[in-house]
Design a protein around this motif. Structure first.
Motif, PDB file in Angstrom:
ATOM      1  N   ASP A 119       0.724  -1.114   0.063  1.00  0.00           N
ATOM      2  CA  ASP A 119      -0.032  -0.019   0.056  1.00  0.00           C
ATOM      3  C   ASP A 119       0.803   1.198  -0.105  1.00  0.00           C
ATOM      4  O   ASP A 119       1.089   1.919   0.911  1.00  0.00           O
ATOM      5  N   PRO A 120       1.555   1.440  -1.234  1.00  0.00           N
ATOM      6  CA  PRO A 120       2.424   2.654  -1.066  1.00  0.00           C
ATOM      7  C   PRO A 120       1.677   3.986  -1.174  1.00  0.00           C
ATOM      8  O   PRO A 120       2.348   4.993  -0.716  1.00  0.00           O
ATOM      9  N   GLU A 121       0.363   4.080  -1.569  1.00  0.00           N
ATOM     10  CA  GLU A 121      -0.195   5.273  -1.346  1.00  0.00           C
ATOM     11  C   GLU A 121      -0.757   5.644  -0.006  1.00  0.00           C
ATOM     12  O   GLU A 121      -0.207   6.846   0.398  1.00  0.00           O
ATOM     13  N   ARG A 122      -0.833   4.631   0.740  1.00  0.00           N
ATOM     14  CA  ARG A 122      -1.201   4.785   2.432  1.00  0.00           C
ATOM     15  C   ARG A 122       0.189   5.205   3.023  1.00  0.00           C
ATOM     16  O   ARG A 122       0.255   6.098   3.913  1.00  0.00           O
ATOM     17  N   GLN A 123       1.097   4.554   2.699  1.00  0.00           N
ATOM     18  CA  GLN A 123       2.585   4.622   3.028  1.00  0.00           C
ATOM     19  C   GLN A 123       3.032   6.288   3.109  1.00  0.00           C
ATOM     20  O   GLN A 123       3.628   6.961   3.828  1.00  0.00           O
ATOM     21  N   ALA A 124       2.587   6.700   1.766  1.00  0.00           N
ATOM     22  CA  ALA A 124       3.056   7.958   1.259  1.00  0.00           C
ATOM     23  C   ALA A 124       2.349   9.024   2.339  1.00  0.00           C
ATOM     24  O   ALA A 124       2.956  10.033   2.603  1.00  0.00           O
ATOM     25  N   GLU A 125       0.931   8.761   2.411  1.00  0.00           N
ATOM     26  CA  GLU A 125       0.329   9.699   3.007  1.00  0.00           C
ATOM     27  C   GLU A 125       0.741   9.985   4.517  1.00  0.00           C
ATOM     28  O   GLU A 125       0.789  10.819   4.931  1.00  0.00           O
ATOM     29  N   LEU A 126       0.985   8.662   5.127  1.00  0.00           N
ATOM     30  CA  LEU A 126       1.615   8.825   6.535  1.00  0.00           C
ATOM     31  C   LEU A 126       2.693   9.346   6.514  1.00  0.00           C
ATOM     32  O   LEU A 126       3.041  10.361   7.572  1.00  0.00           O
ATOM     33  N   ALA A 127       3.581   9.183   5.631  1.00  0.00           N
ATOM     34  CA  ALA A 127       4.932   9.951   5.752  1.00  0.00           C
ATOM     35  C   ALA A 127       4.784  11.263   5.736  1.00  0.00           C
ATOM     36  O   ALA A 127       5.531  12.198   6.466  1.00  0.00           O
ATOM     37  N   VAL A 128       3.946  11.901   4.698  1.00  0.00           N
ATOM     38  CA  VAL A 128       3.874  13.228   4.424  1.00  0.00           C
ATOM     39  C   VAL A 128       3.208  14.006   5.831  1.00  0.00           C
ATOM     40  O   VAL A 128       3.760  15.030   6.447  1.00  0.00           O
ATOM     41  N   ARG A 129       2.263  13.292   6.268  1.00  0.00           N
ATOM     42  CA  ARG A 129       1.740  13.757   7.496  1.00  0.00           C
ATOM     43  C   ARG A 129       2.532  13.865   8.596  1.00  0.00           C
ATOM     44  O   ARG A 129       2.297  14.874   9.603  1.00  0.00           O
ATOM     45  N   ALA A 130       3.330  12.854   8.865  1.00  0.00           N
ATOM     46  CA  ALA A 130       4.081  12.686   9.960  1.00  0.00           C
ATOM     47  C   ALA A 130       5.279  13.778   9.986  1.00  0.00           C
ATOM     48  O   ALA A 130       5.514  14.301  10.961  1.00  0.00           O
ATOM     49  N   VAL A 131       5.629  14.109   8.697  1.00  0.00           N
ATOM     50  CA  VAL A 131       6.754  15.084   8.746  1.00  0.00           C
ATOM     51  C   VAL A 131       6.197  16.408   9.059  1.00  0.00           C
ATOM     52  O   VAL A 131       6.751  17.623   9.828  1.00  0.00           O
ATOM     53  N   VAL A 132       5.057  16.714   8.545  1.00  0.00           N
ATOM     54  CA  VAL A 132       4.296  17.964   8.673  1.00  0.00           C
ATOM     55  C   VAL A 132       3.893  18.083  10.198  1.00  0.00           C
ATOM     56  O   VAL A 132       4.040  19.458  10.702  1.00  0.00           O
ATOM     57  N   GLU A 133       3.255  17.239  10.739  1.00  0.00           N
ATOM     58  CA  GLU A 133       3.096  17.432  12.044  1.00  0.00           C
ATOM     59  C   GLU A 133       4.174  17.609  12.930  1.00  0.00           C
ATOM     60  O   GLU A 133       4.161  18.252  14.086  1.00  0.00           O
ATOM     61  N   ARG A 134       5.244  17.034  12.664  1.00  0.00           N
ATOM     62  CA  ARG A 134       6.689  17.159  13.554  1.00  0.00           C
ATOM     63  C   ARG A 134       7.116  18.601  13.424  1.00  0.00           C
ATOM     64  O   ARG A 134       7.735  19.152  14.022  1.00  0.00           O
ATOM     65  N   LEU A 135       6.860  19.370  12.126  1.00  0.00           N
ATOM     66  CA  LEU A 135       7.218  20.631  11.925  1.00  0.00           C
ATOM     67  C   LEU A 135       6.348  21.647  12.719  1.00  0.00           C
ATOM     68  O   LEU A 135       6.816  22.506  13.129  1.00  0.00           O
ATOM     69  N   ASP A 136       5.182  20.991  13.145  1.00  0.00           N
ATOM     70  CA  ASP A 136       4.082  21.999  14.049  1.00  0.00           C
ATOM     71  C   ASP A 136       4.345  21.540  15.394  1.00  0.00           C
ATOM     72  O   ASP A 136       4.341  22.532  16.282  1.00  0.00           O
ATOM     73  N   GLU A 137       4.771  20.708  15.667  1.00  0.00           N
ATOM     74  CA  GLU A 137       5.097  20.003  17.157  1.00  0.00           C
ATOM     75  C   GLU A 137       6.494  19.441  17.055  1.00  0.00           C
ATOM     76  O   GLU A 137       6.570  17.956  17.195  1.00  0.00           O
TER      77      GLU A 137
END
Length: 341
Positions: free
Chosen positions: A298-316
């Motif tokens: 499921d590369p689409e889901r892995q990609a989504e989780l990866a982008v959201r993870a790094v963006v959330e870490r930018l905010d927190e």
């Protein structure tokens, strides 16, 4: 004064757009930065004038004008087909979240992964998405202290980075259980070397064979995540046809495709003489003449989780590192069947 021809030849500027609309350059700048301060009617006029003049905003200049670049860097391996699937999934998620993507490819041996990462750091990327790869733990640990980062396909316990991967062992257990249910006992594994996920897949193969009481049939051939490694493994097996297994589990799809090509050229039937299973479910596996049984990640889901993870870490930035694990699924196609013997 600028001649009429010179005005046609030179690249249009934001000032030209402002003059066409009859507003200030500062107001046009607000419109292109999508910031408040201009009416909807003015925005429409600005965009219309930009289209007429052929003006496109300078994204690099916009980045320099902001305190944040809004750019995420992605390090990938150039010939890795699964990385290509991940990148296709990364772009739309990043766009929805307001980020641009900058790619930097590793192409060993000329350009290693550190060079690829250093290039991203030099372009003011706010965060990094590292796809698999061979970066060592110490380097990733130091990297995580400098910039928000997420690793896809590998884990780095103790490093201040998030990780996204599938439950590798579960995927391999599905493979072994399925092959044994078909009646296979002689199941060979083509190893993935030090590639992402390979160690977990190798351990799960060994565990699965022992769990089914097939320890005496365990056989691991050296390999990697390339077509060449699969072809080499096939040649090794063909050199002793009396010991040919009834099934082969390759550590990834590229290796499985290399194996298939070689055994087909040698006159073997798949799955009649040997069943073949891969891992990844890349686009090659789905081609009708390949028709490879494999594990989907499921590369689409892995990609989504990866982008959201790094963006959330930018905010927190003080968030604790997270390990995001997806469940794999076995995709059964025509490369596997009941053994003849």
């Amino acid at each position: 004064m600028v001649s009429e021809r010179g005005a046609r030849d030179r690249r249009p500027t934001m000032s030209d757009v402002a003059a066409r609309v009859g507003v200030s350059r500062a107001l046009v700048s607000l419109v292109f930065r999508n910031e408040p301060g201009a009416s909807d009617e003015t925005r429409e006029k600005v965009f219309a004038a930009a289209r007429e003049l052929g003006y496109r905003p300078d994204s690099a200049a916009q980045m320099l004008a902001r305190s944040r670049s809004k750019v995420l860097g992605v390090m990938l391996t150039v010939r890795n087909l699964f990385h290509a699937d991940l990148v296709e999934g990364i772009y739309p998620v990043a766009e929805r979240l307001g980020y641009e993507i900058l790619l930097s490819g590793a192409a060993p041996p000329a350009r290693d992964e550190r060079k690829a990462v250093d290039a991203l750091l030099g372009h003011r990327c706010e965060g990094l998405i590292l796809l698999g790869g061979h970066l060592d733990t110490d380097y990733v640990t130091e990297l995580g202290k400098r910039i928000p980062a997420v690793v896809v396909g590998r884990r780095f316990p103790g490093a201040e980075v998030d990780s996204v991967h599938v439950a590798e062992g579960k995927g391999v257990r599905q493979i072994i259980d399925y092959l044994v249910d078909l009646g296979h006992t002689s199941i060979v594994h083509i190893d993935g070397g030090d590639e992402a996920g390979s160690a977990e897949r190798r351990r799960a193969y060994l565990s699965g064979m022992r769990r089914h009481g097939l320890a005496e049939h365990i056989r691991v051939l050296p390999g990697g995540h390339t077509e060449e490694s699969g072809a080499n493994a096939a040649q090794a097996l063909l050199a002793d046809r009396d010991r040919l297994p009834t099934a082969v589990f390759a550590s990834n799809d590229r290796s499985a495709v290399g194996f298939l090509d070689t055994v087909w050229r040698a006159g073997l039937d798949v799955p009649g003489d040997v069943s073949v299973v891969g891992y990844d479910d890349n686009h090659l596996a789905r081609l009708s003449h390949i028709d490879l049984t494999t594990v989907r990640q499921d590369p689409e889901r892995q990609a989504e989780l990866a982008v959201r993870a790094v963006v959330e870490r930018l905010d927190e930035p003080r968030m604790r590192p997270r390990e995001l694990v997806l469940q794999p699924s076995l995709v059964i196609r025509g490369s596997t069947g009941v053994p003849k013997h």
